[in-house]
Design a protein around this motif. Sequence first.
Motif, PDB file in Angstrom:
ATOM      1  N   GLN A  22       0.829  -1.214   0.000  1.00  0.00           N
ATOM      2  CA  GLN A  22       0.000   0.000   0.000  1.00  0.00           C
ATOM      3  C   GLN A  22       0.860   1.260   0.000  1.00  0.00           C
ATOM      4  OE1 GLN A  22      -2.527  -1.059   3.352  1.00  0.00           O
ATOM      5  NE2 GLN A  22      -4.249  -1.462   1.983  1.00  0.00           N
ATOM      6  N   SER A  23       1.970   1.251   0.724  1.00  0.00           N
ATOM      7  CA  SER A  23       2.845   2.432   0.726  1.00  0.00           C
ATOM      8  C   SER A  23       3.519   2.587  -0.643  1.00  0.00           C
ATOM      9  CB  SER A  23       3.865   2.375   1.856  1.00  0.00           C
ATOM     10  OG  SER A  23       4.910   1.490   1.560  1.00  0.00           O
ATOM     11  N   LYS A  24       3.880   1.467  -1.276  1.00  0.00           N
ATOM     12  CA  LYS A  24       4.480   1.535  -2.614  1.00  0.00           C
ATOM     13  C   LYS A  24       3.465   2.047  -3.634  1.00  0.00           C
ATOM     14  CE  LYS A  24       8.367  -1.593  -2.405  1.00  0.00           C
ATOM     15  NZ  LYS A  24       9.448  -0.724  -2.793  1.00  0.00           N
ATOM     16  N   ILE A  25       2.204   1.654  -3.502  1.00  0.00           N
ATOM     17  CA  ILE A  25       1.160   2.142  -4.410  1.00  0.00           C
ATOM     18  C   ILE A  25       1.001   3.649  -4.259  1.00  0.00           C
ATOM     19  CG2 ILE A  25      -1.341   2.159  -4.860  1.00  0.00           C
ATOM     20  CD1 ILE A  25      -1.327  -0.886  -4.327  1.00  0.00           C
ATOM     21  N   ALA A  26       0.974   4.124  -3.025  1.00  0.00           N
ATOM     22  CA  ALA A  26       0.817   5.567  -2.774  1.00  0.00           C
ATOM     23  C   ALA A  26       1.966   6.354  -3.425  1.00  0.00           C
ATOM     24  CB  ALA A  26       0.755   5.842  -1.277  1.00  0.00           C
ATOM     25  N   GLN A  31       4.160   9.548  -8.158  1.00  0.00           N
ATOM     26  CA  GLN A  31       5.103   9.623  -9.275  1.00  0.00           C
ATOM     27  C   GLN A  31       4.353   9.684 -10.606  1.00  0.00           C
ATOM     28  OE1 GLN A  31       8.537   9.663  -8.432  1.00  0.00           O
ATOM     29  NE2 GLN A  31       8.636  10.447 -10.490  1.00  0.00           N
ATOM     30  N   LEU A  32       3.303   8.868 -10.719  1.00  0.00           N
ATOM     31  CA  LEU A  32       2.492   8.853 -11.940  1.00  0.00           C
ATOM     32  C   LEU A  32       1.866  10.222 -12.181  1.00  0.00           C
ATOM     33  CD1 LEU A  32       1.192   7.344 -14.316  1.00  0.00           C
ATOM     34  CD2 LEU A  32      -0.622   6.626 -12.749  1.00  0.00           C
ATOM     35  N   ALA A  33       1.389  10.849 -11.136  1.00  0.00           N
ATOM     36  CA  ALA A  33       0.799  12.183 -11.260  1.00  0.00           C
ATOM     37  C   ALA A  33       1.833  13.180 -11.784  1.00  0.00           C
ATOM     38  CB  ALA A  33       0.227  12.640  -9.918  1.00  0.00           C
ATOM     39  N   LEU A  34       3.079  13.054 -11.309  1.00  0.00           N
ATOM     40  CA  LEU A  34       4.152  13.935 -11.792  1.00  0.00           C
ATOM     41  C   LEU A  34       4.419  13.713 -13.280  1.00  0.00           C
ATOM     42  CD1 LEU A  34       6.799  13.769  -8.913  1.00  0.00           C
ATOM     43  CD2 LEU A  34       5.433  15.740  -9.598  1.00  0.00           C
ATOM     44  N   LEU A  72       7.209   6.626 -19.294  1.00  0.00           N
ATOM     45  CA  LEU A  72       7.350   6.473 -17.845  1.00  0.00           C
ATOM     46  C   LEU A  72       5.979   6.303 -17.190  1.00  0.00           C
ATOM     47  CD1 LEU A  72      10.135   9.114 -17.124  1.00  0.00           C
ATOM     48  CD2 LEU A  72      10.333   6.632 -16.881  1.00  0.00           C
ATOM     49  N   ALA A  73       5.003   7.064 -17.669  1.00  0.00           N
ATOM     50  CA  ALA A  73       3.644   6.974 -17.121  1.00  0.00           C
ATOM     51  C   ALA A  73       3.054   5.589 -17.388  1.00  0.00           C
ATOM     52  CB  ALA A  73       2.754   8.064 -17.717  1.00  0.00           C
TER      53      ALA A  73
END
Length: 127
Positions: A22-26, A31-34, A72-73
């Motif tokens: 869950q922490s890795k998903i967050a 990162q995806l948003a960036l 990357l996304a």
Amino acid sequence: MSTEIKERFNDAELAEFKELIQSKIAKAQEQLALYKSAYVNDGNNGTDDTSPTFKAFEEGSETLSKEANSQLAIRQEKFIRDLKNALVRIENKTYGICRVTGKLINKDRLKLVPHATLSIEAKNLQR
């Protein structure tokens, strides 16, 4: 002395992995948003009034940058999907079981690659 081979992780271990995932998903979603914001951002640095040659270089660079961010996304989205699939396996209590050998994947491997579905043994067989 028990020589019993563990068939699955116990509930406490699964809860530990769930927290890790869950922490890795967050982090991955941040990162995806960036990547997405960098991709969507037009990056216009006011090159309209500069020489045509520089403007062409700038546009070429911008295109490469958008392609890189797009790639990357895409990779990040796949990573998030793999992590979410790992959460499903935790709920099913099948997490950490190699899909080839049926054996338990090494705990240290899962801490490094929590979405792994293959043991090192099975991974080496693929080569």
